[in-house]
Design an enzyme around this catalytic site. Structure first.
Site, PDB file in Angstrom:
ATOM      1  N   PRO A  89       0.905  -1.260  -0.025  1.00 46.43           N
ATOM      2  CA  PRO A  89       0.037  -0.051  -0.015  1.00 46.43           C
ATOM      3  C   PRO A  89       0.853   1.144  -0.076  1.00 46.43           C
ATOM      4  CG  PRO A  89      -0.780  -1.663   1.867  1.00 46.43           C
ATOM      5  CD  PRO A  89       0.723  -2.029   1.262  1.00 46.43           C
ATOM      6  N   ARG A 154      -1.543  -9.817 -20.663  1.00 45.67           N
ATOM      7  CA  ARG A 154      -2.411  -9.744 -21.673  1.00 45.67           C
ATOM      8  C   ARG A 154      -2.003  -8.782 -22.711  1.00 45.67           C
ATOM      9  NH1 ARG A 154      -5.870  -5.538 -21.670  1.00 45.67           N
ATOM     10  NH2 ARG A 154      -7.487  -6.666 -22.404  1.00 45.67           N
ATOM     11  N   ASP A 169      -9.953  -1.622 -24.638  1.00 45.61           N
ATOM     12  CA  ASP A 169     -10.192  -1.721 -23.312  1.00 45.61           C
ATOM     13  C   ASP A 169     -10.192  -0.294 -22.568  1.00 45.61           C
ATOM     14  OD1 ASP A 169      -9.857  -4.330 -23.188  1.00 45.61           O
ATOM     15  OD2 ASP A 169      -7.853  -4.527 -22.262  1.00 45.61           O
TER      16      ASP A 169
HETATM   17  N1  LIG Z   1      -2.987  -2.588  -1.460  1.00 47.47           N
HETATM   18  C1  LIG Z   1      -1.813  -3.211  -1.845  1.00 47.47           C
HETATM   19  N2  LIG Z   1      -1.220  -3.084  -3.170  1.00 47.47           N
HETATM   20  O1  LIG Z   1      -0.458  -3.980  -3.596  1.00 47.47           O
HETATM   21  N3  LIG Z   1      -0.040  -4.664  -2.358  1.00 47.47           N
HETATM   22  C2  LIG Z   1      -1.011  -4.292  -1.636  1.00 47.47           C
HETATM   23  C3  LIG Z   1      -1.220  -4.863  -0.002  1.00 47.47           C
HETATM   24  O2  LIG Z   1      -2.104  -4.500   0.500  1.00 47.47           O
HETATM   25  N4  LIG Z   1      -0.290  -5.684   0.302  1.00 47.47           N
HETATM   26  C4  LIG Z   1      -0.272  -6.436   1.464  1.00 47.47           C
HETATM   27  C5  LIG Z   1       0.942  -6.099   2.316  1.00 47.47           C
HETATM   28  C6  LIG Z   1       0.705  -6.663   3.763  1.00 47.47           C
HETATM   29  C7  LIG Z   1       2.083  -6.598   4.419  1.00 47.47           C
HETATM   30  C8  LIG Z   1       3.229  -7.128   3.752  1.00 47.47           C
HETATM   31  C9  LIG Z   1       3.429  -6.192   2.540  1.00 47.47           C
HETATM   32  C10 LIG Z   1       2.211  -6.509   1.589  1.00 47.47           C
END
Ligand SMILES: Nc1nonc1C(=O)NCC1CCCCC1
Length: 246
Positions: A89, A154, A169
């Site tokens: 995130p 894709r 798309d």
């Molecule tokens: N949102 C997201 N976008 O890409 N990945 C995401 C995510 O929420 N990933 C989980 C986290 C949980 C702790 C370890 C690292 C990944």
């Protein structure tokens, strides 16, 4: 294109890569997907890949060593340089534009975190780019990796039977997609728009563009603000807005 996925759940990622368009791209040797499990690079009897968070606090953090060794194996597995992406995130929001750029690279590696995350030192030294698929928290990076596998896979030349469908798309032209209809032409849920049955391909193209512009205006005005419109699109959108106001 080759995509290497570093994950504690290789079976899950292999299955994601085995179905649909991505699976077909692999069968056509347009794409090669390999998985690497950090647990195979753990040196203790328990195959430990996580450690307690320094400074206290809940949860565990993925250790440097197993990931560094797995990434070293990834790099050594093929001659081309590899662009390493960490899914979290905290990353930059993934966009179609970024997907199209990634799809042109010879190799990428997708590093999937679990637990509370990955030791920051590993990220600082081994990761080229951090990407997020959205502003929410998942339990691991695998679903983000699956999104990139699909969106990038894709776009490999020959992966889609009808190259145009990639062009039409959503987001390929910066607009949301137009509505789509199949048979029956008349149904209890309503009828297929007449223009789509007319055989007038110019009129159908204009109708689809008008619907895409109108939908983008209604649902994602932020996308419209980023996009210069030519005279035809401006006229079609004005028409849509007038009809929508009635
Ligand atoms: N949102 C997201 N976008 O890409 N990945 C995401 C995510 O929420 N990933 C989980 C986290 C949980 C702790 C370890 C690292 C990944």
């Amino acid at each position: 294109m080759r995509i290497d996925v570093v994950t504690l759940f290789p079976d899950f990622m292999r299955q994601c890569a085995a179905v649909g368009v991505v699976g077909r791209a692999q069968q056509r040797e347009l794409l090669q997907v390999e998985t690497w499990n950090p647990r195979d690079y753990a040196t203790d009897n328990y195959r430990t890949v996580d450690g307690r968070t320094c400074g206290g606090g809940p949860g565990m953090v993925m250790l440097i060593e197993p990931l560094r060794k797995a990434l070293m194996a990834v790099r050594q597995a093929a001659p081309e340089p590899v662009h390493v992406i960490y899914l979290s995130p905290q990353g930059a929001r993934l966009t179609q534009g970024r997907v199209e750029a990634l799809a042109k690279l010879p190799r990428i590696a997708l590093l999937c975190g679990r637990y509370e995350g990955v030791d920051e030192r590993l990220l600082a030294h081994e990761v080229d780019e951090e990407l997020s698929i959205g502003d929410y928290v998942l339990s691991g990076g695998e679903l983000g990796a699956a999104v990139i596998l699909d969106a990038v896979g894709r776009l490999q030349e020959g992966a889609l039977n009808d190259a145009q469908s990639a062009e039409q798309d959503s987001f390929s032209n910066g607009l949301l997609d137009c509505p789509h209809y199949a048979k029956p032409v008349h149904d209890a849920l309503g009828d297929v728009p007449e223009v789509l049955l007319s055989g007038d391909h110019a009129a159908i193209r204009r109708w689809r563009l008008k619907q895409a512009l109108g939908r983008t205006w209604l649902r994602r005005p932020d996308l419209l603000a980023q996009r210069a419109l030519d005279a035809e699109s401006r006229a079609l959108l004005d028409e849509f807005r007038r009809e929508h106001a009635q």
